[in-house]
Design a protein around this motif. Structure first.
Motif, mmCIF file in Angstrom:
data_model
loop_
_atom_site.group_PDB
_atom_site.id
_atom_site.type_symbol
_atom_site.label_atom_id
_atom_site.label_comp_id
_atom_site.label_asym_id
_atom_site.label_seq_id
_atom_site.Cartn_x
_atom_site.Cartn_y
_atom_site.Cartn_z
ATOM 1 N N ARG A 66 31.080 24.828 41.709
ATOM 2 C CA ARG A 66 31.891 26.148 41.943
ATOM 3 C C ARG A 66 31.764 26.903 40.640
ATOM 4 N N CYS A 67 31.180 26.792 39.559
ATOM 5 C CA CYS A 67 31.075 27.709 38.372
ATOM 6 C C CYS A 67 30.002 28.827 38.811
ATOM 7 N N THR A 68 30.447 30.125 38.645
ATOM 8 C CA THR A 68 29.517 31.037 38.921
ATOM 9 C C THR A 68 28.942 31.885 37.674
ATOM 10 N N GLY A 69 29.299 31.285 36.561
ATOM 11 C CA GLY A 69 28.799 31.881 35.194
ATOM 12 C C GLY A 69 29.437 33.155 34.979
ATOM 13 N N CYS A 70 30.657 33.025 35.167
ATOM 14 C CA CYS A 70 31.338 34.523 34.835
ATOM 15 C C CYS A 70 31.773 34.472 33.154
ATOM 16 N N LEU A 71 31.603 33.315 32.648
ATOM 17 C CA LEU A 71 31.977 33.258 31.268
ATOM 18 C C LEU A 71 33.411 33.878 30.884
ATOM 19 N N ARG A 72 34.571 33.937 31.894
ATOM 20 C CA ARG A 72 35.472 34.354 31.439
ATOM 21 C C ARG A 72 36.236 33.179 30.581
ATOM 22 N N CYS A 73 35.869 31.932 30.989
ATOM 23 C CA CYS A 73 36.630 30.721 30.472
ATOM 24 C C CYS A 73 36.235 30.957 28.818
ATOM 25 N N GLU A 74 35.124 31.538 28.419
ATOM 26 C CA GLU A 74 34.750 31.301 27.003
ATOM 27 C C GLU A 74 35.508 32.596 26.210
ATOM 28 N N ASN A 194 42.711 30.315 34.390
ATOM 29 C CA ASN A 194 42.340 31.415 34.634
ATOM 30 C C ASN A 194 40.921 31.566 35.113
ATOM 31 N N CYS A 195 40.079 30.472 35.509
ATOM 32 C CA CYS A 195 39.018 30.419 36.326
ATOM 33 C C CYS A 195 38.958 31.098 37.644
ATOM 34 N N PRO A 196 38.195 32.047 37.602
ATOM 35 C CA PRO A 196 38.235 32.923 38.961
ATOM 36 C C PRO A 196 37.940 31.873 40.298
ATOM 37 N N THR A 197 37.169 30.884 40.213
ATOM 38 C CA THR A 197 36.650 30.138 41.115
ATOM 39 C C THR A 197 37.323 28.604 41.077
ATOM 40 N N GLY A 198 38.284 28.411 40.330
ATOM 41 C CA GLY A 198 38.925 27.125 40.506
ATOM 42 C C GLY A 198 37.974 26.239 39.798
HETATM 43 S S1 SF4 Z 1 35.596 30.765 34.220
HETATM 44 FE FE1 SF4 Z 1 35.024 28.983 35.789
HETATM 45 S S2 SF4 Z 1 33.210 30.238 36.935
HETATM 46 FE FE2 SF4 Z 1 33.598 31.222 35.258
HETATM 47 S S3 SF4 Z 1 32.067 30.514 33.581
HETATM 48 FE FE3 SF4 Z 1 33.937 29.358 33.028
HETATM 49 S S4 SF4 Z 1 34.023 27.517 34.619
HETATM 50 FE FE4 SF4 Z 1 32.390 29.082 35.238
#
Ligand code: SF4
Ligand code: SF4
Ligand code: SF4
Lengths: 219, 700
Positions: A66-74, A194-198
């Motif tokens: 499910r991770c799309t690499g949006c990097l919002r978590c970082e 807050n992960c946009p794709t859970g």
């Molecule tokens: S916020 Fe969710 S989708 Fe975006 S990089 Fe992190 S784990 Fe992946």
């Protein structure tokens, strides 16, 4: 998140594999050594009794599919915990594996993990180990357990030596070059909320153990 | 300088001397960042008459204060330089998303000013404060994918690389600079090539500071994610009936529905009901794969992807095993034109292989990989249309030497076999023969091969300007507003502010209500193919479109999403929030700034673009020599009259009035469309006015 999705988290082969991956060495077969289960907080004995560090209530797990690499978590992790946007000290690590997975560019990169390969992201999270390598290695005892059982860095005690970074099998704790203090996951849940794709969830240990047992692991 | 947002420093690298220095960003604070810095550097430092591949040309790779801060949709790189696609040598911008811009900020830099030219191939290595030029001889001749892998193994897997391919090296005018596996900026690849600059690698361990309390920023994010943000292009209505929506709009990019899955993901992840308010579903709203590659693409979709900080995910990430028969990886990623352009080259159509629509999907995926690795740009799809015209008109047969013509496997093109794309992109990239001039750009090729008036005057070929760039959301979609915006830049307009609003999917009466609040009257917008004569509200709408575009490319935010003019929420009466840029700017930089104040900064950036164009063209006569439209705009539908139902046909006098009203809104000279001294001084650009006065380029 629906119940189905919650249940699905640990049923996924790739998620499990990522989660269990030890410094590049995959875990094969259906049996995991006791020491690894120990590391994950799953033992046949009552962990709470024997662990020097009380068990964390839950552990942050990423579903890589499910991770799309949006990097919002970082950015969210560092904003919530440090008041600045600083992926380098994010306690969840996605960007360092973005292009070429955890192993970095290889000759056959086009078929390996990452944006330049099979498109799969490799989010790395802290396991909140039952016997945390980081905490045990810290020369000043700066890594302790907070009220929800997460292993946390006591900023007052930390001397920024980076021993925890080297001790962690997944190189998760990171010394902030701007403060010279180490940082690691405190299970605050900001990233998951807050992960946009859970793709992230703090899973209670009981569920982890249950899922492992169901899959034939000794836990 | 402020306490947050900007990194505070700019790298200046002189490739002739090899000197690398650091400059203070505060000098450019009036111009925000990105595009604004680019224009200021070009205006001040590149003499009029300089050509794109001259050593004296400079190229500015810029980010802005919001980039890297975590503000949604903020990892945009704006690249400014002279553009080689026509003979006017005017300034343009190329843009790319991906991770590059944010990573540059984390390394501690707002922008890179590149000047001079190296005598041998080099790449620029940025690791926090350590900036060095490295030998790129072994990379010269290598595609973008391998270049990224080699630099990644040198700098570390966590680095991000922006590179050119062989097209840029070979000075193909239509060449890109690309970062990540699918984020390319079109038109300046060969400027890198002319300077023998192969790539820029960046990694950083620093931070972007927040001027105010982090909580304010996180609260704004929560508000945007819950109430304001839509799907890709800020579409706010679903494409199929959904329990949460009272409207449906078939063309919407809000495709999420039960049963539409990322079909090649582990577990066949369902995009599901991704209703507004559910922040953990925002990334499922847009399944761009089926929009760009057709319904067949769903089962080949590994996931969606996109840029750092963006919750929308508009880049489809595919696993298409059939690609291997062409010698490329089965994994492909892209969005929009990256997929569309190769299909334009295969204008005879494509043959399905195993199932309905797979020929089209395979064509797009193969072409996107070839073009991306070689680093070929498409001039917003024109490369295929130019090729089609030259082929179908018989021109190609005349201009190509017989031997060369016969060496091209036309049978593959005719049969709809994607293998033709390998021939096409290779010839263009390596400048093989006369055919390769298709990579020169429309303006040059039309001249060289003597294209007829029918090329320019038929809508089918999509040309907008006699300068050789195509329409990009122009009069055919938003009448005078789109037409004005398409006349303003020196390449296809990169502005989506107006288009995203009118195509948000909301019924026109709701759009009109929003328009009334924002621009003073519901008459600012028209229903489809039933438009009215020019009025001042349209001029205000056009101004909003352009200056927000310039703001976004300076801040830097993605103008494919921003501004968030509409919202998906009925309880908000579908009103978006146009004050968000200024709110984010205030919180991130720590400098309290109102919406009006920030818009004025956008106006400054755009007026500087105009001043720069005046300077480079050596004339104030923008109306007569720059703001031009080809004839189909006015002559389409010969049996219909403008302002009648069912036509997009524009009226020549009305369009001149439209330009006049727009110039007036901008405070430019109403006759010529050039910036006046009064306006330049009002915008704090007395130095620009003085320079133009010196050159005799201020309107009387
Ligand atoms: S916020 Fe969710 S989708 Fe975006 S990089 Fe992190 S784990 Fe992946
Ligand atoms: S930082 Fe590493 S060693 Fe410490 S608890 Fe987390 S995973 Fe275990
Ligand atoms: S749970 Fe909190 S500390 Fe841990 S990675 Fe997520 S945001 Fe960071």
């Amino acid at each position: 998140m629906s119940n189905n999705e919650k249940k699905g988290f640990l049923d996924k082969e790739t998620t499990r594999r990522e989660f269990l991956k030890l410094s590049g060495k995959g875990i094969g077969g259906t049996f995991i050594s006791l020491s690894l289960l120990n590391l994950l907080g799953c033992t046949n004995t009552n962990v709470e009794e024997v662990a020097a560090f009380p068990l964390a209530q839950g552990v942050l797990i990423a579903d890589r599919a499910r991770c799309t690499g949006c990097l919002r978590c970082e950015t969210n992790c560092s904003l919530a915990n440090d008041g600045k946007a600083m992926p380098y000290i994010s306690r969840i690590k996605v960007s360092r594996n973005y292009n070429f997975g955890t192993d970095g560019p290889k000759l056959a990169y086009a078929y390996a993990d990452g944006a330049f390969g099979n498109k799969l992201m490799s989010p790395e999270t802290c396991r909140q180990c039952a016997e945390p390598y980081c905490g045990k290695a810290c020369p000043v005892g700066a890594i302790t357990t907070n009220e929800i059982g997460a292993r946390v860095v006591d900023q007052a005690k930390c001397v920024g030596c980076g021993t925890c970074t080297k001790a962690c099998p997944w190189t998760m704790p990171t010394v902030d070059p701007e403060t010279s203090k180490s940082t690691k996951c405190v299970n605050c849940g900001t990233c998951a909320a807050n992960c946009p794709t859970g793709a992230l969830r703090i899973v209670p240990w009981e569920e982890v153990k249950y899922a492992m047992r169901k899959l034939g692991y000794k836990a | 300088m402020s306490t947050g947002g900007w990194a505070g420093k700019i790298i200046r690298v002189n490739l002739t001397s090899g000197k690398i220095s650091s400059e203070d960003t505060s000098k450019y604070q009036d111009f925000i960042g990105g595009m604004g810095i680019g224009y200021k550097v070009l205006f001040d430092e590149v003499p009029a008459g300089t050509k794109p591949y001259d050593e004296a040309n400079k190229i500015v790779v810029g980010t802005g204060p919001l980039c890297g801060s975590g503000v949604p949709m903020s990892s945009r790189t704006n690249i400014t330089s002279l553009y080689p696609g026509n003979d006017k040598n005017l300034v343009t911008d190329s843009h790319m998303g991906g991770n590059f811009a944010a990573f540059l900020k984390y390394a501690g830099w707002d922008a890179i000013i590149i000047e001079g030219a190296s005598s041998k191939p080099v790449w620029l290595r940025i690791e926090d404060d350590k900036v060095t030029l490295e030998d790129a001889s072994s990379l010269w001749g290598t595609g973008i994918y391998n270049t990224t892998a080699v630099i990644g193994s040198t700098m570390g897997k966590e680095s991000c690389v922006a590179a050119i391919g062989q097209a840029g090296e070979n000075l193909v005018n239509l060449a890109v600079i690309m970062n990540g596996s699918s984020h390319s900026a079109g038109g300046h690849g060969a400027v890198f090539g002319s300077k023998k600059l192969k790539a820029i690698g960046v990694k950083g361990t620093g931070s972007v500071k927040i001027g105010k309390d982090k909580k304010e920023l996180m609260d704004l994010d929560a508000y945007v994610m819950k109430e304001i943000v839509g799907a890709n292009n800020q579409h706010v209505v679903p494409s199929t009936p959904q329990p949460w929506s009272e409207f449906v709009y078939e063309n919407s990019r809000w495709t999420a529905r039960e049963g539409l899955t990322w079909g090649a993901s582990e577990g066949n992840i369902d995009t599901g009901i991704a209703a507004p308010g559910d922040v953990n579903k925002v990334g499922y709203r847009t399944m761009k794969a089926i929009k760009d590659l057709g319904p067949v693409a769903a089962k080949y979709t590994v996931r969606m992807g996109g840029c750092q900080s963006c919750p929308i995910r508009c880049h489809a990430q595919m696993n298409i095993p059939q690609l291997e028969q062409y010698g490329v990886s089965p994994y492909a990623a892209n969005t929009c034109m990256g997929w569309f352009s190769p299909a334009g080259v295969m204008f005879k159509g494509t043959k399905d292989q195993k199932e309905e629509g797979d020929g089209n999907m395979i064509t797009r995926a193969l072409g996107s990989q070839l073009a991306d690795d070689y680093g070929v740009w498409c001039n917003y799809g024109s490369i295929g249309r130019d090729f089609q015209y030259a082929y179908e008109s018989g021109i190609l047969k005349n201009v190509l030497p017989e031997e060369e013509y016969n060496s091209i496997p036309w049978n593959l093109l005719e049969a709809g076999d994607p293998a033709f794309l390998k021939e096409f992109y290779r010839r263009v990239t390596f400048k093989e023969g006369e055919f390769s001039h298709l990579g020169d750009g429309t303006y040059h090729i039309a001249k060289r091969w003597n294209f007829g008036a029918d090329y320019w005057d038929t809508k089918k070929y999509s040309m907008w300007s006699p300068l050789g760039f195509p329409k990009h959301h122009a009069s055919d979609e938003s009448y005078q507003v789109g037409a004005i915006i398409n006349c303003m830049f020196n390449r296809d307009a990169q502005s989506h502010s107006h288009q995203n609003f009118i195509s948000s999917g909301l019924p026109v009466d709701i759009l009109k209500k929003i328009a009334e609040k924002l621009w003073g009257s519901a008459d600012a917008i028209d229903p489809p193919a039933n438009y009215t004569p020019m009025n001042q509200y349209k001029a205000k709408f056009a101004k909003y479109g352009v200056i927000r575009n310039c703001l976004h490319d300076s801040l830097t935010l993605c103008n494919w999403m921003w501004p968030l003019t509409a919202s998906p929420l009925k309880e908000r009466e579908y009103m978006g929030d146009t004050s968000l840029e200024s709110k984010y700017f205030s919180v991130v930089t720590g400098i309290d700034t109102t919406e009006e104040e920030l818009d004025l900064m956008g106006e400054r950036v755009f007026t500087l673009h105009r001043a720069l164009t005046v300077k480079e063209m050596g004339t104030t006569d923008m109306r007569g020599q720059h703001d031009l439209m080809v004839n189909w705009v006015f002559d389409i539908d010969p049996d219909k009259k403008p302002f009648t139902e069912g036509t997009i046909k524009m009226d020549r006098d009305d369009m001149q009035l439209a330009l006049t009203m727009f110039y007036k809104e901008m405070g430019w000279d109403e006759k010529t469309g050039a910036p006046t001294r009064a306006t330049l001084e009002k915008l704090n650009m007395k130095d620009v006015a003085d320079e133009l006065a010196k050159l005799g380029l201020l309107p009387a």
